[in-house]
Design an enzyme around this catalytic site. Structure first.
Site, PDB file in Angstrom:
ATOM      1  N   HIS A  60       0.830  -1.205   0.000  1.00 20.89           N
ATOM      2  CA  HIS A  60       0.000   0.000   0.000  1.00 20.89           C
ATOM      3  C   HIS A  60       0.868   1.259   0.000  1.00 20.89           C
ATOM      4  O   HIS A  60       0.680   2.158  -0.830  1.00 20.89           O
ATOM      5  CB  HIS A  60      -0.919  -0.026   1.226  1.00 20.89           C
ATOM      6  CG  HIS A  60      -1.784   1.176   1.355  1.00 20.89           C
ATOM      7  ND1 HIS A  60      -3.020   1.260   0.774  1.00 20.89           N
ATOM      8  CD2 HIS A  60      -1.585   2.359   1.998  1.00 20.89           C
ATOM      9  CE1 HIS A  60      -3.556   2.434   1.059  1.00 20.89           C
ATOM     10  NE2 HIS A  60      -2.702   3.120   1.807  1.00 20.89           N
ATOM     11  N   GLU A  61       1.812   1.316   0.916  1.00 17.00           N
ATOM     12  CA  GLU A  61       2.667   2.496   1.010  1.00 17.00           C
ATOM     13  C   GLU A  61       3.569   2.635  -0.209  1.00 17.00           C
ATOM     14  O   GLU A  61       3.846   3.739  -0.662  1.00 17.00           O
ATOM     15  CB  GLU A  61       3.502   2.466   2.295  1.00 17.00           C
ATOM     16  CG  GLU A  61       2.680   2.479   3.573  1.00 17.00           C
ATOM     17  CD  GLU A  61       1.737   3.660   3.694  1.00 17.00           C
ATOM     18  OE1 GLU A  61       2.003   4.724   3.097  1.00 17.00           O
ATOM     19  OE2 GLU A  61       0.716   3.531   4.381  1.00 17.00           O
ATOM     20  N   HIS A  64       1.677   4.533  -2.910  1.00 10.05           N
ATOM     21  CA  HIS A  64       1.741   5.985  -2.737  1.00 10.05           C
ATOM     22  C   HIS A  64       3.115   6.507  -3.169  1.00 10.05           C
ATOM     23  O   HIS A  64       3.216   7.509  -3.872  1.00 10.05           O
ATOM     24  CB  HIS A  64       1.514   6.375  -1.270  1.00 10.05           C
ATOM     25  CG  HIS A  64       0.127   6.152  -0.768  1.00 10.05           C
ATOM     26  ND1 HIS A  64      -0.982   6.731  -1.340  1.00 10.05           N
ATOM     27  CD2 HIS A  64      -0.328   5.412   0.274  1.00 10.05           C
ATOM     28  CE1 HIS A  64      -2.060   6.357  -0.672  1.00 10.05           C
ATOM     29  NE2 HIS A  64      -1.690   5.547   0.315  1.00 10.05           N
TER      30      HIS A  64
END
Length: 181
Positions: A60-61, A64
């Protein structure tokens, strides 16, 4: 060693072991082997959950992070977990990669952010930046670029889920044709 009644019942139920059964699962009533086996099973489950959460958070990170870099946003810190940093390093772009004690979250801190949520800008820091550095902040980007950075994490999780399911069904799936004529 006194074993709780529930464990004694399980031990009595499992005492009818057959040759070839796992010895820990076949503990006799009153022996602590079954209790220890359950403790190790819980440790195993907790470790597996933390590992899976950590992987999902990292993906997820990274989503980003990847989209921010593609939109020319300077990333100051990429962190997996919270609490004190256990280990980390800085890459050639000046991003600090950190692995923290509690692996139940993470963040990507970009240039000019007041905090790890990227919700507000640190105006004092932004005023000190050169014109070129100001263009590398998330808050200087167009709304469409900010939306892309915000959506990068969930999109990375979604793509990973699809790839993981394809992989699981390719290697572990069993094609079954129903016997319907």
């Amino acid at each position: 060693v006194r074993i709780p009644r529930r464990l004694n019942a399980n031990a009595r139920r499992l005492s009818n072991c057959q040759p070839g059964d796992v010895p820990i699962r076949c503990a006799r009533a009153g022996q602590p082997a079954l209790f220890m086996a359950q403790i190790f099973e819980w440790i195993y489950v907790i470790a597996a959950v933390l590992l899976l959460f950590g992987a999902a958070i990292a993906i997820h990170e990274w989503g980003h992070f990847w989209v921010a870099r593609r939109n020319k946003v300077k990333v100051e810190h990429f962190a997996i977990g919270f609490g004190p940093e256990l280990m980390g390093f800085s890459d050639r772009h000046g991003t600090r990669w950190g692995f923290h004690l509690i692996p139940l979250g993470g963040y990507v801190k970009m240039l000019g952010d007041a905090d790890a949520t990227s919700a507000t800008s640190d105006n004092k820091t932004i005023e000190k930046l050169s014109k070129k550095e100001k263009q590398q902040t998330l808050h200087a980007k167009t709304p469409w670029q900010r939306i892309q950075v915000a959506a990068g994490g969930p999109l990375a999780n979604f793509i990973f889920a699809i790839v993981a399911m394809i992989g699981l069904f390719s290697f572990m799936g069993k094609p079954i044709l129903p016997p319907v004529i």
